[in-house]
Design a protein around this motif. Sequence first.
Motif, PDB file in Angstrom:
ATOM      1  N   THR A 389       0.822  -1.219   0.000  1.00  0.00           N
ATOM      2  CA  THR A 389       0.000   0.000   0.000  1.00  0.00           C
ATOM      3  C   THR A 389       0.856   1.270   0.000  1.00  0.00           C
ATOM      4  N   THR A 390       2.041   1.212   0.574  1.00  0.00           N
ATOM      5  CA  THR A 390       2.892   2.406   0.660  1.00  0.00           C
ATOM      6  C   THR A 390       3.657   2.657  -0.627  1.00  0.00           C
ATOM      7  N   TYR A 391       4.134   1.591  -1.252  1.00  0.00           N
ATOM      8  CA  TYR A 391       4.997   1.750  -2.427  1.00  0.00           C
ATOM      9  C   TYR A 391       4.430   1.111  -3.693  1.00  0.00           C
ATOM     10  N   GLY A 392       3.549   0.152  -3.560  1.00  0.00           N
ATOM     11  CA  GLY A 392       3.049  -0.577  -4.718  1.00  0.00           C
ATOM     12  C   GLY A 392       1.853   0.048  -5.396  1.00  0.00           C
ATOM     13  N   GLY A 393       1.344   1.140  -4.839  1.00  0.00           N
ATOM     14  CA  GLY A 393       0.222   1.820  -5.477  1.00  0.00           C
ATOM     15  C   GLY A 393      -1.114   1.144  -5.261  1.00  0.00           C
ATOM     16  N   ARG A 394      -1.211   0.240  -4.308  1.00  0.00           N
ATOM     17  CA  ARG A 394      -2.468  -0.450  -4.057  1.00  0.00           C
ATOM     18  C   ARG A 394      -3.271   0.308  -3.004  1.00  0.00           C
ATOM     19  N   GLN A 395      -4.590   0.331  -3.188  1.00  0.00           N
ATOM     20  CA  GLN A 395      -5.456   1.027  -2.246  1.00  0.00           C
ATOM     21  C   GLN A 395      -5.524   0.298  -0.911  1.00  0.00           C
ATOM     22  N   ASP A 396      -5.484  -1.010  -0.956  1.00  0.00           N
ATOM     23  CA  ASP A 396      -5.525  -1.786   0.282  1.00  0.00           C
ATOM     24  C   ASP A 396      -4.833  -3.123   0.053  1.00  0.00           C
ATOM     25  N   SER A 397      -4.540  -3.803   1.149  1.00  0.00           N
ATOM     26  CA  SER A 397      -3.920  -5.122   1.107  1.00  0.00           C
ATOM     27  C   SER A 397      -4.298  -5.832   2.397  1.00  0.00           C
TER      28      SER A 397
END
Length: 457
Positions: A389-397
């Motif tokens: 979520t911080t670096y991968g561009g995902r909204q949630d994990s």
Amino acid sequence: MLAGPGFAETARDAASYIEHGEYVARASGCMSCHREDLSGGYQVETPMGTIVATNISPSLEYGIGNYSRDDLADVLRRGVAPDRRLYPAMPYASYRGMTDADIDALYLWLQDQEPVHSRPEEETDLPFPFNIRSGVLAWNWLYLNERDLPQHDDPVLRRGAYLVNHLGHCGECHTPRNDLFAMQDDLYLAGEVLDGWLAPNLTPDPVTGLGEWSERDIADYLSKGHADNVVQAAGPMADFVRHASSHLEEDDLAAIAAYLKAIPPIQTGLHDMSAIPPEGERVRPEHAYHQIRAEMAEAMTVEAPTAPERLFLEHCAACHGVTGQGQPQAYYPPLQQNAALRREETTNLLQVLLYGVPAGKLPRAPAMPGFADELNDEEIAMLANFTRTTYGGRQDSDLTAENVTRIREHEEEMPAPLRMLQLAAWAGLIGVSALIVAGGLIYWWRARQRGMKRQES
């Protein structure tokens, strides 16, 4: 001893042919499984058990020193060695498309290498009935047929097709398989999880495949194991890059890239956004001298970092940077927009967090330590969620400890048809054994009765 005007030319021709044979061996990935010295030993984990690559050096006792050229052709095209049938873990279903000229050259090169006079430390030892190699006849009858794979008239694409479909045998890992482990050609190159690693979709689908990869990205990835600081090879693919594709000529890398961009796209549904961003949206991480040291010192002044932040600072930031910019010039990859963090399928990310990447997997790349013995499954999941979520561009994990445990305790389950086949084989064996015992008892009882009658008379 040969002599005469044509000897030098003949020697040059032979040397050139042997050199071509080495190139064929590299393009075919021979050393990925059989090691650089051809001694064998690579282990392929399957639901039926572990299949071990054999010695293919020219040792007469332990290798293939007594093979003829036609013996090698039978191995490559039919999976038949002089003394046994091979399991289709040896990719003869793909190699069967190799040209006669390439097989000729490969044979000369193999026989010209230094023999290794020993067996691999481990050998293939499958449970009954899979240890009966003649059973492979049925598999070959069902699946070793002509295949309808994407073809093109353009010479570059035709060369790419040959390298992808036959020499490089890419489909063996990247194509979904049915319950009897045959490639499903209607999903050719659409991705598969194999031996605990995701072999991703290689078709040009824009979300689940290589649609956002440029041809330069593909060529760089195959030659160097990484592309544009957004994707790096690990696991079995890193082995293939190191031993095989990094040795290919630029024209062949370009042909592979062109072919993979030209085949029909297949959407697999495994991902919700492309593994790498489009070229125009990629950030260009910059790393200044002493930057990470300064950022680490500042980060350590935070009074109460969250548990995920603390894990990242303690285990990742020293190499990848507090802001995830990495150290590209030192081959520590950036985490910003990194493919391993962008994928919805997290198998490879968890594999790397648990077990790391040994030094030497890729040229000049340093080792990545694994945390399987240092962090518990909940902490691994927390670290994965934070980086995604911080670096991968995902909204949630929302990875959990259970997701990590499944990777840590990974074990291939045998498909139902193979399990039924195994049970049927055991039932048949027990039945035959029972009949033999019963027949023996009946024979003994009748012989005893006849003996008693003779005594009475």
